[in-house]
Scaffold this motif. Structure first.
Motif, PDB file in Angstrom:
ATOM      1  N   VAL A 150       1.071  -1.099   0.021  1.00 40.73           N
ATOM      2  CA  VAL A 150      -0.034  -0.068   0.020  1.00 40.73           C
ATOM      3  C   VAL A 150       0.827   1.332  -0.111  1.00 40.73           C
ATOM      4  N   PHE A 151       1.944   1.390   0.742  1.00 44.09           N
ATOM      5  CA  PHE A 151       2.741   2.657   0.998  1.00 44.09           C
ATOM      6  C   PHE A 151       3.851   2.616  -0.102  1.00 44.09           C
ATOM      7  N   GLU A 152       4.627   1.482  -0.230  1.00 45.96           N
ATOM      8  CA  GLU A 152       5.719   1.274  -1.348  1.00 45.96           C
ATOM      9  C   GLU A 152       5.192   1.362  -2.758  1.00 45.96           C
ATOM     10  N   GLY A 153       4.275   0.977  -3.153  1.00 43.26           N
ATOM     11  CA  GLY A 153       3.706   0.567  -4.240  1.00 43.26           C
ATOM     12  C   GLY A 153       4.769  -0.380  -4.897  1.00 43.26           C
ATOM     13  N   GLU A 154       4.614  -0.571  -6.286  1.00 45.84           N
ATOM     14  CA  GLU A 154       5.523  -1.387  -7.125  1.00 45.84           C
ATOM     15  C   GLU A 154       6.022  -0.480  -8.501  1.00 45.84           C
ATOM     16  N   ARG A 155       6.992  -0.240  -8.397  1.00 48.13           N
ATOM     17  CA  ARG A 155       7.803   0.389  -9.696  1.00 48.13           C
ATOM     18  C   ARG A 155       8.751  -0.612 -10.303  1.00 48.13           C
ATOM     19  N   LEU A 156       8.624  -0.920 -11.732  1.00 43.92           N
ATOM     20  CA  LEU A 156       9.498  -1.937 -12.239  1.00 43.92           C
ATOM     21  C   LEU A 156      10.407  -1.290 -12.776  1.00 43.92           C
ATOM     22  N   SER A 157      10.514   0.151 -12.938  1.00 44.54           N
ATOM     23  CA  SER A 157      11.682   0.732 -13.523  1.00 44.54           C
ATOM     24  C   SER A 157      12.345   1.563 -12.238  1.00 44.54           C
ATOM     25  N   ALA A 158      13.713   1.657 -12.199  1.00 41.11           N
ATOM     26  CA  ALA A 158      14.298   2.341 -11.002  1.00 41.11           C
ATOM     27  C   ALA A 158      14.005   3.958 -11.054  1.00 41.11           C
ATOM     28  N   TYR A 159      14.028   4.340  -9.831  1.00 39.30           N
ATOM     29  CA  TYR A 159      13.689   5.643  -9.661  1.00 39.30           C
ATOM     30  C   TYR A 159      14.569   6.279  -8.234  1.00 39.30           C
ATOM     31  N   GLN A 160      14.626   7.416  -8.171  1.00 39.21           N
ATOM     32  CA  GLN A 160      15.307   7.870  -6.991  1.00 39.21           C
ATOM     33  C   GLN A 160      14.227   8.290  -6.009  1.00 39.21           C
ATOM     34  N   ASP A 161      14.124   7.868  -4.702  1.00 30.59           N
ATOM     35  CA  ASP A 161      13.213   8.075  -3.645  1.00 30.59           C
ATOM     36  C   ASP A 161      13.630   9.636  -3.063  1.00 30.59           C
ATOM     37  N   SER A 162      12.843   9.922  -2.385  1.00 32.13           N
ATOM     38  CA  SER A 162      12.873  11.241  -1.823  1.00 32.13           C
ATOM     39  C   SER A 162      14.209  11.645  -0.959  1.00 32.13           C
ATOM     40  N   GLY A 163      15.039  10.748  -0.836  1.00 29.58           N
ATOM     41  CA  GLY A 163      16.527  10.951  -0.389  1.00 29.58           C
ATOM     42  C   GLY A 163      17.429  10.820  -1.496  1.00 29.58           C
ATOM     43  N   GLY A 164      17.017  10.490  -2.609  1.00 31.18           N
ATOM     44  CA  GLY A 164      17.738  10.595  -3.872  1.00 31.18           C
ATOM     45  C   GLY A 164      18.366   8.945  -3.763  1.00 31.18           C
ATOM     46  N   VAL A 165      17.893   7.910  -3.126  1.00 29.20           N
ATOM     47  CA  VAL A 165      18.470   6.727  -3.358  1.00 29.20           C
ATOM     48  C   VAL A 165      17.851   5.929  -4.295  1.00 29.20           C
ATOM     49  N   TRP A 166      18.557   5.281  -5.153  1.00 31.48           N
ATOM     50  CA  TRP A 166      18.197   4.327  -6.304  1.00 31.48           C
ATOM     51  C   TRP A 166      17.368   3.172  -5.667  1.00 31.48           C
ATOM     52  N   THR A 167      15.984   3.154  -6.272  1.00 32.81           N
ATOM     53  CA  THR A 167      14.912   2.364  -5.663  1.00 32.81           C
ATOM     54  C   THR A 167      14.350   1.725  -6.817  1.00 32.81           C
ATOM     55  N   ILE A 168      13.667   0.321  -6.406  1.00 35.79           N
ATOM     56  CA  ILE A 168      12.985  -0.565  -7.532  1.00 35.79           C
ATOM     57  C   ILE A 168      11.958  -1.217  -6.801  1.00 35.79           C
ATOM     58  N   GLY A 169      11.066  -1.680  -7.498  1.00 32.11           N
ATOM     59  CA  GLY A 169      10.266  -2.801  -6.934  1.00 32.11           C
ATOM     60  C   GLY A 169       9.331  -2.286  -5.947  1.00 32.11           C
ATOM     61  N   MET A 170       9.328  -2.989  -4.863  1.00 34.32           N
ATOM     62  CA  MET A 170       8.514  -2.289  -3.570  1.00 34.32           C
ATOM     63  C   MET A 170       9.600  -1.829  -2.551  1.00 34.32           C
ATOM     64  N   GLY A 171      10.402  -0.740  -3.058  1.00 39.28           N
ATOM     65  CA  GLY A 171      11.222  -0.241  -2.044  1.00 39.28           C
ATOM     66  C   GLY A 171      12.523  -0.764  -1.958  1.00 39.28           C
ATOM     67  N   HIS A 172      12.908  -1.895  -2.763  1.00 34.42           N
ATOM     68  CA  HIS A 172      14.437  -2.455  -2.839  1.00 34.42           C
ATOM     69  C   HIS A 172      15.192  -1.289  -3.263  1.00 34.42           C
TER      70      HIS A 172
END
Length: 138
Positions: free
Chosen positions: A18-40
């Protein structure tokens, strides 16, 4: 037969999704950390990376294991009341977002509402409220 760990994992997955969602393409979170999937996050996540839903679930299953083990340990501690599955799932969601060490102090959940720059994020406020309500078994 579904074990307690299976039940907790299923509930934690639903809560975190519910909170992480699932994104199958890498993105930078609000802190600039590269993230993918459900917050990996980690060295295997980089700009331009795409994964499948199956890979996302595998990462999630791997990433959640330390939090599941910790929640089970906390639940079995003699000075704690035995935690119910949703309480454990809330604790795991908290740890998944804030780190394994944060799980040792669930009474401080409400303090973990800021991004890396000190800004209050409404999504984190909502997440902590839900986690705290589930953890306190309201």
């Amino acid at each position: 037969v579904m074990t307690l760990a299976d039940s907790v994992t299923e509930k934690a997955y639903a809560l975190i999704a519910v909170f992480e969602g699932e994104r199958l393409s890498a993105y930078q979170d609000s802190g600039g950390v590269w993230t993918i999937g459900m917050g990996h996050t980690g060295p295997d996540v980089y700009r331009g990376l795409t994964i499948t839903s199956e890979h996302s679930l595998e990462d999630f299953d791997t990433d959640i294991q330390p939090m599941l083990i910790r929640a089970l340990q906390i639940s079995e501690h003699p000075q704690k009341l035995s935690l119910r599955a949703w309480q454990m799932a809330a604790l795991i969601s908290f740890g998944y977002n804030c780190g394994l060490a944060a799980m040792n102090h669930p009474e401080n959940m409400a303090e973990f509402i800021h991004d890396r720059h000190g800004n209050v994020l409404s999504g984190l406020v909502a997440r902590r409220r839900l986690e705290a309500a589930l953890y306190s078994n309201v």
